[in-house]
Design an enzyme around this catalytic site. Structure first.
Site, PDB file in Angstrom:
ATOM      1  CE  LYS A   1      -3.017  -3.020   0.012  1.00  0.00           C
ATOM      2  NZ  LYS A   1      -4.318  -3.503   0.258  1.00  0.00           N
TER       3      LYS A   1
HETATM    4  C1  LIG Z   1      -5.062  -4.689   0.785  1.00  0.00           C
HETATM    5  C2  LIG Z   1      -6.544  -4.620   0.741  1.00  0.00           C
HETATM    6  C3  LIG Z   1      -7.344  -5.097   1.777  1.00  0.00           C
HETATM    7  C4  LIG Z   1      -6.802  -5.839   2.945  1.00  0.00           C
HETATM    8  O1  LIG Z   1      -5.783  -5.194   3.613  1.00  0.00           O
HETATM    9  P1  LIG Z   1      -4.917  -6.060   4.657  1.00  0.00           P
HETATM   10  O2  LIG Z   1      -4.228  -5.009   5.454  1.00  0.00           O
HETATM   11  O3  LIG Z   1      -3.996  -6.891   3.846  1.00  0.00           O
HETATM   12  O4  LIG Z   1      -5.858  -6.873   5.465  1.00  0.00           O
HETATM   13  C5  LIG Z   1      -8.710  -4.941   1.680  1.00  0.00           C
HETATM   14  N1  LIG Z   1      -9.268  -4.355   0.620  1.00  0.00           N
HETATM   15  C6  LIG Z   1      -8.542  -3.885  -0.404  1.00  0.00           C
HETATM   16  C7  LIG Z   1      -9.228  -3.208  -1.546  1.00  0.00           C
HETATM   17  C8  LIG Z   1      -7.152  -4.022  -0.394  1.00  0.00           C
HETATM   18  O5  LIG Z   1      -6.434  -3.583  -1.430  1.00  0.00           O
END
Ligand SMILES: *Cc1c(COP(=O)(O)O)cnc(C)c1O
Length: 378
Positions: A180
């Protein structure tokens, strides 16, 4: 090898992690509180609490919104499976609404038609960091008395009407997964409406326990085990300072992609919406022409051979085995299915250089030319 994304951790952050390791306090503590404060400042002073993933934040948000068995939650199928898995995890039913092919986001015009007496909430997803239209979203939600749980896992620092996501709205979940725009290694947080919701969230993230001043505690709900460590929070404190610069660099790189693809219309690629007002440019995703959709795997393999990693974000959730077995695969989602079969994520991360963008565009062009040529021969 050029990865499709890579976190950028500076030496100062590495030193701060070492400091936590030497401090004797590794689990949730002062670093987590400091990061919660910094996140809350970005969210206009609203309460923010950390957990070890956005998945946990989304699941606890649904529980705070009292979503459970018998309830329906409207969402998109073009997302990471976590978005819908959390709905199943609380015993509710995901109702998938098709996307608008122009934005690749949930088509808000179709949301109203999907609302039933059992609908309790909407989970919009800001795919690639492009925000779902918050004006229309909250207009629909308030008209029908629905909760909104924003899956803003990809859109930290993105804006709507000049305000950063998290500063307004209902419940907002961000992710700090290494892919992210900022990371804590793994982690996530939820922005809430009140201290009361924040206290409920604190219970849910750690065994449902409330501690008393005399050293005893009570347990009155079934909580999970999803608290963040101070080791992770130290990484996040180093990252949040750089989030604006990261997002600015991503925007510049996205602009470069657009300029390099200019004049390559013969490739028949569909480029993402050229938004430089709202998006944090979490990903740069192109769509292959429909005629080459079933050769996407071959293209990915060829690009990998030239040292360039790409990704598929995402296969449609309703077409995965779990959702098929639940009878959700026959949802009528033609745009979602078409986009999911053709989408390709190109490398985009702050440390990339213009020469990297050139390499990607050349490798993609050569790969596509090769596939088209093979098709002509066949
Ligand atoms: C990465 C992501 C998640 C989950 O995030 P985590 O921190 O890995 O649990 C949920 N929704 C979207 C759209 C994502 O890109």
């Amino acid at each position: 090898m050029l990865p499709f994304t890579r976190p950028d951790i500076d030496e100062e952050t590495i030193a701060s992690v070492a400091e936590v390791l030497r401090s004797g306090w590794l689990t949730t503590g002062p670093k987590c509180r400091e990061l919660e404060d910094a996140l809350s400042t970005r969210a206009g002073g609203r309460p923010v609490r950390l957990v070890n993933s956005a998945t946990a934040a989304l699941e606890f948000a649904l529980r705070i919104a009292c979503v459970g068995p018998g309830d329906e939650v409207i969402t998109t199928s073009l997302s990471w499976v976590a978005t819908a898995n959390v709905i199943l995890a609380v015993g509710a039913t995901p109702v998938f609404v098709d996307i608008d092919p122009a934005t690749r986001l949930i088509d808000l015009e179709r949301v109203s038609a999907a609302i039933t007496e059992r609908t309790r909430a909407i989970i919009p997803v800001d795919l690639a960091g492009l925000p779902v239209n918050r004006d229309i979203l909250y207009e629909i939600a308030s008209r029908h008395g629905l909760r909104v749980i924003e899956d803003a896992a990809q859109s930290q620092g993105a804006r709507w009407n000049g305000r950063e996501l998290g500063c307004f709205g209902d419940l907002i979940a961000f992710s700090f997964h290494p892919n992210k725009n900022m990371t804590t290694g793994e982690g996530g947080c939820l922005v809430m409406n009140s201290e009361q919701e924040a206290r409920q969230f604190e219970k849910l993230r750690l065994q449902g326990v409330t501690r008393n001043a005399d050293g005893t505690y009570d347990c009155d709900v079934l909580g999970g085990k999803a608290n963040l460590t101070d080791i992770a929070a130290a990484i996040g404190l180093g990252q949040i300072k750089r989030l604006d610069a990261f997002n600015q660099r991503r925007r510049e790189l996205a602009r470069l992609y657009f300029s390099k693809f200019d004049g390559l219309s013969r490739l028949q690629l569909e480029l993402p919406l050229a938004d430089f007002e709202h998006s944090n440019w979490h990903m740069f995703q192109v769509l292959l022409p429909a005629s080459l959709a079933n050769q996407r795997g071959e293209l990915i393999r060829r690009m990998r051979e030239t040292g360039i990693a790409t990704g598929v974000h995402y296969p449609a959730i309703h077409q995965t085995a779990l959702y098929k077995n639940l009878g959700l695969a026959n949802a009528h989602l033609p745009h979602t299915e078409s986009v999911a079969s053709r989408i390709l994520t190109l490398p985009l991360f702050p440390a990339m250089q213009e020469a990297d963008i050139d390499r990607v565009v050349i490798a993609l062009t050569q790969g596509l030319d090769h596939l088209s040529h093979e098709k002509t021969l066949a």
